[in-house]
Design an enzyme around this catalytic site. Structure first.
Site, PDB file in Angstrom:
ATOM      1  CE1 TYR A 136       4.181 -20.499  38.934  1.00 28.47           C
ATOM      2  CE2 TYR A 136       1.898 -21.213  39.175  1.00 28.47           C
ATOM      3  CZ  TYR A 136       2.908 -20.672  38.404  1.00 28.47           C
ATOM      4  OH  TYR A 136       2.656 -20.311  37.107  1.00 28.47           O
ATOM      5  CE  LYS A 164       5.204 -23.327  36.938  1.00 28.33           C
ATOM      6  NZ  LYS A 164       3.798 -23.571  36.539  1.00 28.33           N
TER       7      LYS A 164
END
Length: 293
Positions: A136, A164
């Protein structure tokens, strides 16, 4: 049936009562709402779930409840990260991964490590984790941006399956796509950039707004994934005005206010966040009505 981790995953909020305790009835309402809205998988205890202010015991209780109240048995991605690598690994060892399909692990924040430190951090986590790892990248919270070079280095690890991307740097997404392994997933971490990122090779989005407006948002993302960018672009226009209001007073302050307006759960949050102001709520009502949300 879409491949796993393709499409829309609401980064689930954690409904709360006025005394700050977890509202499990509200959480059940939310799970039914997003499942009926056609989302593809669930993200549990990410930033939008107020993971920074939930205890280990609460995290476990939330996860266990979602496992037991998952109407469509959707895949679960569990937020498990931090800026203390040994502590993250210890948490991995303590976690029951039954029913968890992958973890979402945030780039180490506050410490601001260099690229070598980020690579070592994620390598240690991926080596220790019994399920796949999705990285992320969120510079606005972590204080550092994982470069495309760093991401591509980590993409070679057999247990790191995707990222992400919430850098909002489109060129960086393009660089990752150009040289990534074929099965490495690029997932948007920004709702309004999701359609452009899909056009550049992304596979979907982990979404804030999908908590409150799952059907319309999911239809838009599915249209983009099916190559119908005309429909996706038109629908995206309806989300442009509401999106900045979600973050004006902090996340998940905004989306919880919309959920309160829609009767899904209260807008309570935990300090240091404050529940949305009445003034923000009134502006949200106007936009929701105007854009048919």
């Amino acid at each position: 049936m879409r491949p796993k981790f393709h499409g829309v995953a609401p980064a689930l909020v954690t409904p709360m009562l006025a005394d700050g305790s977890i509202d499990f009835d509200g959480l059940k309402n939310l799970l039914n709402h997003v499942s009926e809205g056609g989302v593809d998988y669930l993200v549990v205890q990410g930033t939008t779930g107020e993971s920074a202010t939930t205890s280990k015991a609460e995290k476990k209780a939330i996860l266990d409840f979602i496992k037991a109240n998952n109407p469509k048995n959707l895949p679960i991605v569990y937020g498990l990260g931090g800026n203390n690598t040994p502590e993250v690994i210890e948490y991995i060892k303590e976690t029951d991964f039954d029913g968890i399909d992958a973890i979402l692990s945030v780039c180490p924040y506050y410490n601001k490590p260099g690229a070598r430190g980020v690579i070592a951090h994620y390598t240690a986590i991926a080596d220790a984790c019994p399920v796949p790892v999705i990285m992320y990248n969120i510079p606005g919270r972590s204080g550092i941006n994982m470069s495309a070079t760093t991401t591509l280095t980590l993409a070679q690890h057999p247990n790191i399956i995707g990222i992400k991307e919430a850098s909002c740097i489109i060129e960086q997404v393009m660089e990752i796509y150009k040289d990534k392994p074929e099965d490495f997933l690029i997932i948007s971490g920004d709702d309004v950039q999701a359609v452009p990122i899909i056009a550049l090779g992304g596979v979907g989005v982990m979404s804030v707004v999908a908590n409150a407006i799952p059907s319309k948002f999911t239809e838009m993302i599915h249209a983009a994934l099916d190559g119908d960018f005309s429909t996706a672009r038109t629908t995206l226009g309806d989300f442009l005005a509401i999106d900045p209001l979600l973050y004006e007073e902090g996340n998940p302050v905004g989306v919880k206010k919309i959920m309160e307006i829609k009767g899904l759960c209260a807008s309570e949050v935990r300090l240091p966040l404050m529940k949305a102001s009445d003034e923000l709520g009134e502006r949200m009502k106007v936009v929701l009505a105007k854009d048919n949300l």
